[in-house]
Design an enzyme around this catalytic site. Sequence first.
Site, mmCIF file in Angstrom:
data_model
loop_
_atom_site.group_PDB
_atom_site.id
_atom_site.type_symbol
_atom_site.label_atom_id
_atom_site.label_comp_id
_atom_site.label_asym_id
_atom_site.label_seq_id
_atom_site.Cartn_x
_atom_site.Cartn_y
_atom_site.Cartn_z
ATOM 1 N N SER A 159 0.790 -1.239 0.000
ATOM 2 C CA SER A 159 0.000 0.000 0.000
ATOM 3 C C SER A 159 0.818 1.283 0.000
ATOM 4 O O SER A 159 0.248 2.367 -0.129
ATOM 5 C CB SER A 159 -0.953 0.006 1.199
ATOM 6 O OG SER A 159 -2.087 -0.788 0.922
ATOM 7 N N LYS A 162 0.300 3.835 -2.764
ATOM 8 C CA LYS A 162 -0.734 4.873 -2.724
ATOM 9 C C LYS A 162 -0.118 6.274 -2.681
ATOM 10 O O LYS A 162 -0.766 7.255 -3.061
ATOM 11 C CB LYS A 162 -1.664 4.654 -1.526
ATOM 12 C CG LYS A 162 -2.550 3.419 -1.637
ATOM 13 C CD LYS A 162 -3.477 3.304 -0.425
ATOM 14 C CE LYS A 162 -4.480 2.161 -0.570
ATOM 15 N NZ LYS A 162 -3.902 0.838 -0.338
ATOM 16 N N SER A 330 -5.663 3.799 4.256
ATOM 17 C CA SER A 330 -5.255 2.853 3.211
ATOM 18 C C SER A 330 -6.487 2.369 2.458
ATOM 19 O O SER A 330 -6.726 1.171 2.311
ATOM 20 C CB SER A 330 -4.498 1.663 3.815
ATOM 21 O OG SER A 330 -3.738 1.000 2.830
#
Length: 496
Positions: A159, A162, A330
């Site tokens: 993640s 991102k 997230s």
Amino acid sequence: MAEPVEEPSNRPSDPWGRIKNLKSKSKRNGSNTWQVVAGSAVLGLVVATGAVLAAGPWDNGQRKAERQLAAAAAPTGGAHHGRRLPGAPEPAPSAPAVLGALDTVTRSAPQDPASLRTALAPLIAAPELGTQVAASVVDTATGKQLYGRGAATPMTPASTVKIATAAAALSALGPDHRIATTVRLSEDHRTLTLVGGGDPTLTPAALKSLATSAARAVEKADATGVRLTYDTSRYTGPERHPIGKNPNLAPVTALMVDEGRLDDTDRGPATRSDDPAGDAARAFAAQLKKAGAKVTGAPREARAPGTARTVATHHSAPLAALVERTLTNSDNDIAEALARQTAIAKGESADFAGARRAVTTELKKLQVPTAGARLADGSGLDRDGRVTPALLTALLARAADPERPGLRPVLTGLPVAGFTGTLSTRYQDGTDTTGATGRIRAKTGTLSGVNALSGTVVDPQGRLLAFAFLAAGSTAPGDAEAALDTLAAALTGPAG
């Protein structure tokens, strides 16, 4: 498995409400009691945390609440509380600064790379991190890399990708961009079309508002009844992520309500609708009927006629707020929407492949090192994705650049250690031996065997550092996370 998320994703927490509760308790126990004095340090922490959690308003890419609180930091805390009652205890000590500044002002001499290497060397060799570790630490004011270990090595980012998705979207669209969901009425007044713009945060309340306006337009047109269609053509390609059906992500479609969740959650894994667009259309039909419109038949998927006119519009929160929600929690659904919105802005196809090309193009425009990067998706759920630690730290440095205020939400959206989002259960008081609680802002990344942490910290010299630690091959996620936390904490200086 994708990482869990920890913080409500569609509204800021209410530290001010907690303050009100404390004040009301003090009134019940008598005004100006010692409890109020002793509680001031706690309030200092709560207020400082609120500066990061507040969703706006915005000024040059920085939350006004954060800026104002930083300016007022000196007189706050327990050092002075005005008139003290005779015999009352001494004031509680001021709470330490919870969050370092996000500017790039040089406060003293630069960090010594040699001492940094000495501090990090034994920590990055921790076996808990697995079989491969790559790292980069950069002084954001100069762009100079202070520490690197395989900094140009492509690694699975999970993640932490991102950060790249968010930076590309802000660069391509700007922090004030909003995603529109519209309702269009055909020229013959017989068909209403709910047109999805790609906003995964559309709520039932927004749907009701759209229906109310649309029903009014139908009544004004003197239509005896309307058919309802819904248009998802803004996105193309497969709706399912390559990982397949997964509680961490709904089908990626241009029309959905509450991220296609089938429960009352607003964060983390959840049972998702197999047909979020159809569900949204059916819910809209129900709201139309409640608003007095006569809807004939069941909703069906179809593009809005070219001659149809818009009779209702709902805009999402500004892109800056969507970016912050993405990073703090997230949020995979918003991340994939940001990637597709970037694709649309860059003239690419609004699918996984087009989003990959568009995000990569925008990162190159930001002049960050993209060699070896493969932006397989916007969320980091795809294990085929690759980024380098140098790419992540370069993006964070760009976001810290005073000349690029539009990228600032990349920093203000990062979870705060021990307080918000995916870091809310890490670095907590009582378990944190590093003294770094509240002093680190970082995006987490977790897949099976993959652990990552990338963000910012203010070093002992008062300079803002960007860091990225990417690890693979770990067998115990909790131990790997603790090792990453210790690495990041070492950048803040000695504990205590």
